[in-house]
Design a protein around this motif. Structure first.
Motif, mmCIF file in Angstrom:
data_model
loop_
_atom_site.group_PDB
_atom_site.id
_atom_site.type_symbol
_atom_site.label_atom_id
_atom_site.label_comp_id
_atom_site.label_asym_id
_atom_site.label_seq_id
_atom_site.Cartn_x
_atom_site.Cartn_y
_atom_site.Cartn_z
ATOM 1 N N CYS A 266 -5.056 -7.987 3.727
ATOM 2 C CA CYS A 266 -4.378 -9.194 4.216
ATOM 3 C C CYS A 266 -3.539 -8.857 5.437
ATOM 4 C CB CYS A 266 -3.468 -9.722 3.108
ATOM 5 S SG CYS A 266 -2.384 -11.057 3.620
ATOM 6 N N ASP A 267 -3.524 -9.752 6.406
ATOM 7 C CA ASP A 267 -2.619 -9.630 7.554
ATOM 8 C C ASP A 267 -1.644 -10.796 7.481
ATOM 9 O OD1 ASP A 267 -1.312 -9.458 9.921
ATOM 10 O OD2 ASP A 267 -3.099 -9.386 11.186
ATOM 11 N N VAL A 268 -0.381 -10.498 7.216
ATOM 12 C CA VAL A 268 0.601 -11.580 7.065
ATOM 13 C C VAL A 268 0.897 -12.281 8.391
ATOM 14 C CG1 VAL A 268 1.679 -10.462 5.056
ATOM 15 C CG2 VAL A 268 2.692 -10.152 7.335
ATOM 16 N N ASP B 276 -2.120 -5.981 1.692
ATOM 17 C CA ASP B 276 -1.729 -5.085 2.790
ATOM 18 C C ASP B 276 -2.852 -5.025 3.825
ATOM 19 O OD1 ASP B 276 0.603 -2.548 2.666
ATOM 20 O OD2 ASP B 276 -0.871 -2.546 4.287
ATOM 21 N N LEU B 277 -2.451 -4.682 5.051
ATOM 22 C CA LEU B 277 -3.415 -4.416 6.130
ATOM 23 C C LEU B 277 -4.176 -3.130 5.874
ATOM 24 C CD1 LEU B 277 -1.756 -4.686 9.672
ATOM 25 C CD2 LEU B 277 -3.730 -5.942 8.829
ATOM 26 N N ASN C 12 7.304 -8.500 1.637
ATOM 27 C CA ASN C 12 7.867 -7.179 1.938
ATOM 28 C C ASN C 12 7.310 -6.570 3.225
ATOM 29 O OD1 ASN C 12 8.876 -4.301 1.224
ATOM 30 N ND2 ASN C 12 6.631 -4.090 1.273
ATOM 31 N N ALA C 13 6.083 -6.934 3.616
ATOM 32 C CA ALA C 13 5.453 -6.295 4.787
ATOM 33 C C ALA C 13 6.366 -6.396 6.003
ATOM 34 C CB ALA C 13 4.109 -6.965 5.091
ATOM 35 N N GLY C 14 6.511 -5.276 6.706
ATOM 36 C CA GLY C 14 7.363 -5.306 7.896
ATOM 37 C C GLY C 14 7.096 -4.110 8.786
ATOM 38 N N THR D 249 10.417 6.235 4.509
ATOM 39 C CA THR D 249 9.064 5.693 4.338
ATOM 40 C C THR D 249 8.332 5.861 5.668
ATOM 41 O OG1 THR D 249 9.674 3.519 5.145
ATOM 42 C CG2 THR D 249 9.920 3.875 2.761
ATOM 43 N N ALA D 250 7.065 5.440 5.678
ATOM 44 C CA ALA D 250 6.258 5.556 6.897
ATOM 45 C C ALA D 250 6.883 4.798 8.066
ATOM 46 C CB ALA D 250 4.856 5.038 6.614
ATOM 47 N N VAL E 161 15.587 4.137 3.924
ATOM 48 C CA VAL E 161 14.728 4.750 2.907
ATOM 49 C C VAL E 161 13.660 5.544 3.655
ATOM 50 C CG1 VAL E 161 13.371 4.307 0.816
ATOM 51 C CG2 VAL E 161 14.989 2.562 1.632
ATOM 52 N N PRO F 276 18.081 -3.543 1.954
ATOM 53 C CA PRO F 276 18.287 -2.097 1.769
ATOM 54 C C PRO F 276 18.794 -1.417 3.030
ATOM 55 C CG PRO F 276 15.993 -2.786 1.285
ATOM 56 C CD PRO F 276 16.656 -3.895 2.048
ATOM 57 N N SER G 242 0.813 -1.226 0.000
ATOM 58 C CA SER G 242 0.000 0.000 0.000
ATOM 59 C C SER G 242 0.842 1.271 0.000
ATOM 60 C CB SER G 242 -0.914 0.032 1.236
ATOM 61 O OG SER G 242 -1.921 -0.927 1.124
ATOM 62 N N ILE H 54 5.193 -10.654 12.189
ATOM 63 C CA ILE H 54 5.072 -10.038 10.849
ATOM 64 C C ILE H 54 6.384 -10.208 10.070
ATOM 65 C CG2 ILE H 54 4.806 -7.820 9.646
ATOM 66 C CD1 ILE H 54 2.873 -7.019 11.956
ATOM 67 N N VAL I 220 12.187 -9.451 1.638
ATOM 68 C CA VAL I 220 12.788 -8.157 1.951
ATOM 69 C C VAL I 220 13.308 -8.189 3.388
ATOM 70 C CG1 VAL I 220 12.423 -5.671 2.090
ATOM 71 C CG2 VAL I 220 11.280 -7.013 0.301
HETATM 72 N N1 LIG Z 1 12.375 2.073 5.179
HETATM 73 C C1 LIG Z 1 13.586 1.562 5.395
HETATM 74 O O1 LIG Z 1 14.547 2.271 5.726
HETATM 75 C C2 LIG Z 1 13.805 0.090 5.197
HETATM 76 C C3 LIG Z 1 15.130 -0.345 5.015
HETATM 77 C C4 LIG Z 1 15.382 -1.694 4.847
HETATM 78 C C5 LIG Z 1 14.335 -2.599 4.853
HETATM 79 N N2 LIG Z 1 13.072 -2.157 5.036
HETATM 80 C C6 LIG Z 1 12.014 -3.169 5.006
HETATM 81 O O2 LIG Z 1 11.225 -2.944 3.844
HETATM 82 C C7 LIG Z 1 9.912 -3.426 4.079
HETATM 83 C C8 LIG Z 1 8.919 -2.339 3.717
HETATM 84 O O3 LIG Z 1 9.100 -1.267 4.611
HETATM 85 P P1 LIG Z 1 8.763 0.249 4.268
HETATM 86 O O4 LIG Z 1 9.907 1.042 4.715
HETATM 87 O O5 LIG Z 1 8.270 0.371 2.893
HETATM 88 O O6 LIG Z 1 7.604 0.475 5.329
HETATM 89 P P2 LIG Z 1 6.175 1.142 5.232
HETATM 90 O O7 LIG Z 1 5.738 1.304 6.633
HETATM 91 O O8 LIG Z 1 6.210 2.317 4.324
HETATM 92 O O9 LIG Z 1 5.300 0.031 4.501
HETATM 93 C C9 LIG Z 1 5.038 -1.212 5.094
HETATM 94 C C10 LIG Z 1 3.683 -1.709 4.648
HETATM 95 O O10 LIG Z 1 3.470 -2.975 5.273
HETATM 96 C C11 LIG Z 1 2.132 -3.031 5.710
HETATM 97 N N3 LIG Z 1 1.984 -3.995 6.800
HETATM 98 C C12 LIG Z 1 2.419 -3.875 8.068
HETATM 99 N N4 LIG Z 1 2.043 -4.929 8.785
HETATM 100 C C13 LIG Z 1 1.362 -5.740 7.954
HETATM 101 C C14 LIG Z 1 0.722 -6.988 8.124
HETATM 102 N N5 LIG Z 1 0.680 -7.601 9.305
HETATM 103 N N6 LIG Z 1 0.145 -7.563 7.039
HETATM 104 C C15 LIG Z 1 0.149 -6.933 5.840
HETATM 105 N N7 LIG Z 1 0.715 -5.739 5.640
HETATM 106 C C16 LIG Z 1 1.327 -5.155 6.676
HETATM 107 C C17 LIG Z 1 1.808 -1.615 6.159
HETATM 108 O O11 LIG Z 1 0.409 -1.386 6.192
HETATM 109 C C18 LIG Z 1 2.527 -0.796 5.113
HETATM 110 O O12 LIG Z 1 1.685 -0.485 4.037
HETATM 111 C C19 LIG Z 1 9.869 -3.851 5.540
HETATM 112 O O13 LIG Z 1 10.046 -5.252 5.626
HETATM 113 C C20 LIG Z 1 11.047 -3.129 6.155
HETATM 114 O O14 LIG Z 1 11.536 -3.801 7.276
HETATM 115 C C21 LIG Z 1 12.771 -0.830 5.192
#
Ligand SMILES: NC(=O)c1ccc[n+]([C@@H]2O[C@H](COP(=O)([O-])OP(=O)(O)OC[C@H]3O[C@@H](n4cnc5c(N)ncnc54)[C@H](O)[C@@H]3O)[C@@H](O)[C@H]2O)c1
Ligand SMILES: CCCCC[C@H](O)/C=C/C=C\C/C=C\C/C=C\CCCC(=O)O
Length: 259
Positions: free
Chosen positions: A64-66, A37-38, A92-94, A189-190, A187, A184, A15, A107, A137
């Motif tokens: 979806c809730d992973v 996505d949630l 990717n969700a995290g 992001t939220a 970045v 990565p 999302s 998660i 991811v």
């Molecule tokens: N942002 C960074 O600096 C960074 C760096 C390295 C790795 N990551 C990893 O990249 C991935 C994406 O992170 P991001 O930075 O885009 O974060 P984000 O918060 O922008 O996006 C994460 C998305 O995952 C969704 N989500 C969370 N819990 C969920 C669940 N239980 N089921 C389904 N969806 C769920 C959220 O609603 C959100 O839309 C993550 O695994 C994060 O650990 C992020």
């Protein structure tokens, strides 16, 4: 190279942030993409936006809730019902929540395991599948410690280890499925505005000094892991200093001690 035209991809956490970027680069390269996505509000907005750019039947959002076996399986079945197959699966969700650490494990690590096994059961040749690729991811925190975030660090190390071991398993058992991990650096992001830890100041001070990546740079690295059919068990680091494959020692480096 894997041709993505008419291939079907699933991206969790699609999302916003990196997941949205991965979904978009797959669409740009011809794939159909299921967004899981949630966050339903954002997910439906992203679907509408992608429909306008890439056509009305190439993207579908599924809530979806992973962290839930049942909800994840249900979403996966809906994807198969709509698109008929899955060729690319991105876990990717995290989240980063050190306070509710069990949720973070459920998660970031268990969610990746759930998604990987759902995809693997569908794709593996032994089950009548047509093969495919799974991208998990992780993070640079899957290769070294992120101070203030020991649980996050542990889950991401788990994702790297799980992906590498399953890739070897798939290779030896000839499943026809590749599994690669993406690591990565930071970045914007939220996730960076929503993290929960008692050591907030520690993380903030690390981020003050960090150089940030763009979602597009990480998406290009993701696409390489998807398309290059020679890659299985690869761990690709995307850092401000550049993108590079991790090499792991075949023998563990050790410093002997005399007891
Ligand atoms: N942002 C960074 O600096 C960074 C760096 C390295 C790795 N990551 C990893 O990249 C991935 C994406 O992170 P991001 O930075 O885009 O974060 P984000 O918060 O922008 O996006 C994460 C998305 O995952 C969704 N989500 C969370 N819990 C969920 C669940 N239980 N089921 C389904 N969806 C769920 C959220 O609603 C959100 O839309 C993550 O695994 C994060 O650990 C992020
Ligand atoms: C609240 C911050 C959450 C960020 C989590 C995300 O997965 C990013 C992790 C990035 C690095 C963590 C590991 C070690 C830090 C050391 C160096 C970072 C260098 C980053 C770069 O060069 O791009």
């Amino acid at each position: 190279m894997m041709i993505l035209n008419d291939k079907v991809a699933v991206v969790t956490g699609a999302s916003q942030g990196l997941g949205r970027g991965f979904a978009e680069i797959l669409l740009e390269n011809g794939a159909k993409v299921a967004l899981l996505d949630l966050n339903e509000t954002l997910g439906r907005e992203v679907q509408a936006h992608f429909n306008e750019i890439y056509g009305s039947d190439r993207t579908q959002f599924y809530p979806c809730d992973v962290a839930s076996d049942e909800l994840f399986k249900d979403a996966f079945q809906k994807v198969l019902h709509k698109f008929g197959r899955v060729d690319v699966f991105c876990n990717n969700a995290g989240i980063l929540n050190e306070k509710d650490w069990e949720k973070t494990v459920s998660i970031n690590l268990s969610g990746v395991v759930r998604g990987t096994y759902l995809a693997m059961d569908h794709m593996k040749k032994q089950n009548g599948g047509q093969g495919g690729v799974i991208i998990n991811v992780a993070s640079m925190a899957g290769l070294g410690p992120l101070p203030g975030a020991p649980i996050y660090t542990a889950t991401k190390h788990g994702v790297v280890g799980f992906s590498r071991a399953l890739a070897e398993t798939s290779n030896i058992a000839d499943y026809g499925v590749r599994i690669n991990a993406l690591c990565p650096g930071f970045v914007r992001t939220a996730l960076l505005n929503s993290f929960q830890t008692d050591e907030k100041a520690m993380l903030e001070s690390i981020m003050e000094k960090a150089k940030f990546l763009e979602v597009e740079d990480v998406a290009k690295a993701f696409l390489l892991l998807v398309k290059d059919e020679s890659l299985n068990g690869a761990v690709l680091v995307v850092a401000s200093a550049g993108t590079a494959f991790m090499s792991f020692p075949t023998e563990l480096p050790r410093t002997p001690v005399t007891l």
